[in-house]
Design a protein around this motif. Structure first.
Motif: not given
Length: 524
Positions: A332-348, A350-360
């Motif tokens: 994960v450390c090797r892959k992580r970087y900060s996109p700026d103009i590279d974001f692409t819209i896509g459906k997220v 609820q399971t992904q959102l749930s995991a993101l908030l819970n893990e944070t």
């Protein structure tokens, strides 16, 4: 300018903190790492694991293990160059990168370590990220000195060492001027967040100490507080330590920084930063001075309870419960970087959102502000605007970790609203499904912590940001921390200003496409 006025403008009206004639001297930029000259050097073993997953740690800590720890926390790991045209290094965006984000890639923090290992002399070292080695600054055992500097809240005799996170003021003042003060606290915080995660994987127990005798610590490390000052100290042990013996600082013995400093000799070391002309930064010096603790009688406990409550007339959305997911931290450390103009819209989902908030939020860290182990949500909470999340109406929400639920504040698509709030439109928020905000007290607990409360708040926000970024990356998404946003506008959107709260940092999160750049690993 009064310090309270400065900190208000730093957050809500940043144009007022910049001199009208401010220009960046790119050719005289300092190095993003500190170099000492003429001191004993101890190279760290070059082998670092390509995979890190939580495992029990057996035996005594070794120089090899400490080297791996330091490299994953703050080593220089990558050289990159974007495809932008231009002649200067700034225009070509060449940079040496580490696993933690930093405003402008400038890395104002430095790491120092106190070590008690068999392979090297006991003493105080600087971690030279440029060469992955230790530089011996002061030889000797300083258990008692450090324990007293921390108000006897942590017993260093049971630790194999401690990490000191400092800020070198000039390293990002040269570019951001007075705005660097806000960045420096956040940079130190994301570094602490990374340290906590690596320490967990390596089974190093720890305790984050925000309260210590500044002058005594800076004196021990040989730092000129006009140039550099320690922001946090993290003792490390292979044992389950490090709770304060009585749960509170009773301070029966008043310990002063001056008395402690008199016990060890003054250090005069030579270091190099490349800049030929270092400008003065009087406001940063004044804030650093005002934030210092001279005696242990200044140490306090917060005992603040979680204040996020759902309003009775708003909709509560219970998120799907999911088992905590595990991931390889190194990958994960090797892959992580900060996109700026590279974001692409896509459906997220609820399971992904749930995991993101819970893990944070699924971590508890020992610190010297709370009587017991506490979740950082007690002082820094998460709000967000969500678009195109499966089964969730577009709108603005607050997150409640205790019930793992969302409180819908208002419904609507707020991408355009947030886009026009950016002071520098380097991120296309129309392509971002999740735009999160770390939220904290508007007065940064000044009544309890004084001006030190501001940098502590920024550090705790930084810890949360790093947790969020690592979790997003593990879920196949990217995150880009932003300070160039309209905090007043976001506070109005979330209806938090009247409750004494404010948005500290904005983090767009979502899918992204690969960036056009050249990059190479600097793994030793």
């Amino acid at each position: 300018m009064k310090l309270e006025t400065f900190l208000h403008n730093l957050h809500f009206d940043t144009e007022k903190i910049f001199p009208p004639d401010w220009e960046v001297d790119w050719e005289d930029a300092p190095l993003s790492y500190k170099l000492y000259r003429g001191l004993p050097e101890y190279p760290l073993p070059p082998e670092v694991p390509l995979s890190i997953t939580h495992r029990a740690f057996d035996g005594k800590p070794s120089l090899k293990k400490v080297g791996q720890f330091l490299w994953y926390v703050y080593g220089i790991t990558q050289y990159s160059q974007s495809a932008n045209s231009g002649g200067s290094a700034e225009e070509r965006n060449q940079s040496l990168r580490r696993f933690v984000p930093s405003g402008g890639g400038l890395y104002p923090s430095e790491l120092y370590v106190y070590l008690k290992l068999e392979e090297v002399p006991e003493g105080i070292y600087h971690y030279s990220a440029a060469h992955h080695r230790l530089i011996l600054l002061r030889k000797g055992n300083y258990d008692s000195y450090l324990s007293r500097s921390l108000g006897n809240g942590s017993d260093l005799s049971d630790c194999f060492g401690a990490v000191f996170i400092s800020t070198v003021f000039w390293k990002n003042f040269y570019k951001y001027n007075n705005f660097s003060y806000r960045l420096q606290g956040l940079d130190a915080g994301v570094l602490i967040g990374q340290l906590l995660e690596v320490a967990k994987q390596m089974s190093f127990s720890n305790r984050v100490c925000y309260q210590f005798l500044d002058r005594a610590i800076n004196h021990l490390l040989g730092l000129s507080e006009q140039d550099e000052s320690v922001y946090a100290i993290i003792p490390l042990s292979i044992h389950q330590l490090i709770n304060c013996a009585d749960g509170v600082h009773k301070n029966e013995e008043k310990i002063s920084a001056d008395d402690l400093s008199s016990e060890v000799a003054l250090l005069k070391h030579t270091s190099y930063n490349r800049s030929k002309r270092v400008m003065d930064y009087p406001v940063l010096k004044e804030l650093n001075e005002a934030s210092m603790y001279e005696t242990t009688n200044s140490f306090v406990k917060i005992n603040q309870k979680k204040s996020v409550k759902h309003a009775l007339d708003t909709e509560i959305v219970l998120l799907p419960r999911k088992e905590l997911f595990s991931y390889d931290l190194a990958s994960v450390c090797r892959k992580r970087y900060s996109p700026d103009i590279d974001f692409t819209i896509g459906k997220v989902s609820q399971t992904q959102l749930s995991a993101l908030l819970n893990e944070t939020y699924t971590f508890i860290y020992q610190n010297d502000l709370d009587d017991t182990d506490e979740n950082v949500e007690n002082r820094v909470s998460l709000y967000g605007t969500f678009y195109n999340v499966e089964g969730l109406p577009n709108g603005a929400y607050s997150y409640d970790y205790s019930t793992h639920s969302l409180n819908r504040i208002t419904e609507g698509d707020y991408r355009e609203f947030l886009q026009f709030g950016l002071t520098m439109p380097n991120v296309n928020l129309y392509q971002v499904p999740l735009c999160l905000h770390a939220v904290g007290e508007k007065d940064y607990l000044i009544k309890k912590l004084g001006y030190r409360g501001y940098r502590i708040q920024q550090m705790e926000a930084g810890i949360l940001v790093q947790r969020l970024l690592l979790s997003a990356c593990a879920l196949g998404m990217g995150g880009h921390p932003l300070l160039g946003f309209d905090a007043n506008q976001c506070d109005d959107l979330y209806k938090i200003s009247s409750r004494g709260k404010t948005s500290l940092i904005q983090i767009p999160v979502g899918p992204y496409r690969p960036r056009a750049w050249l990059k190479g690993s600097l793994r030793t």
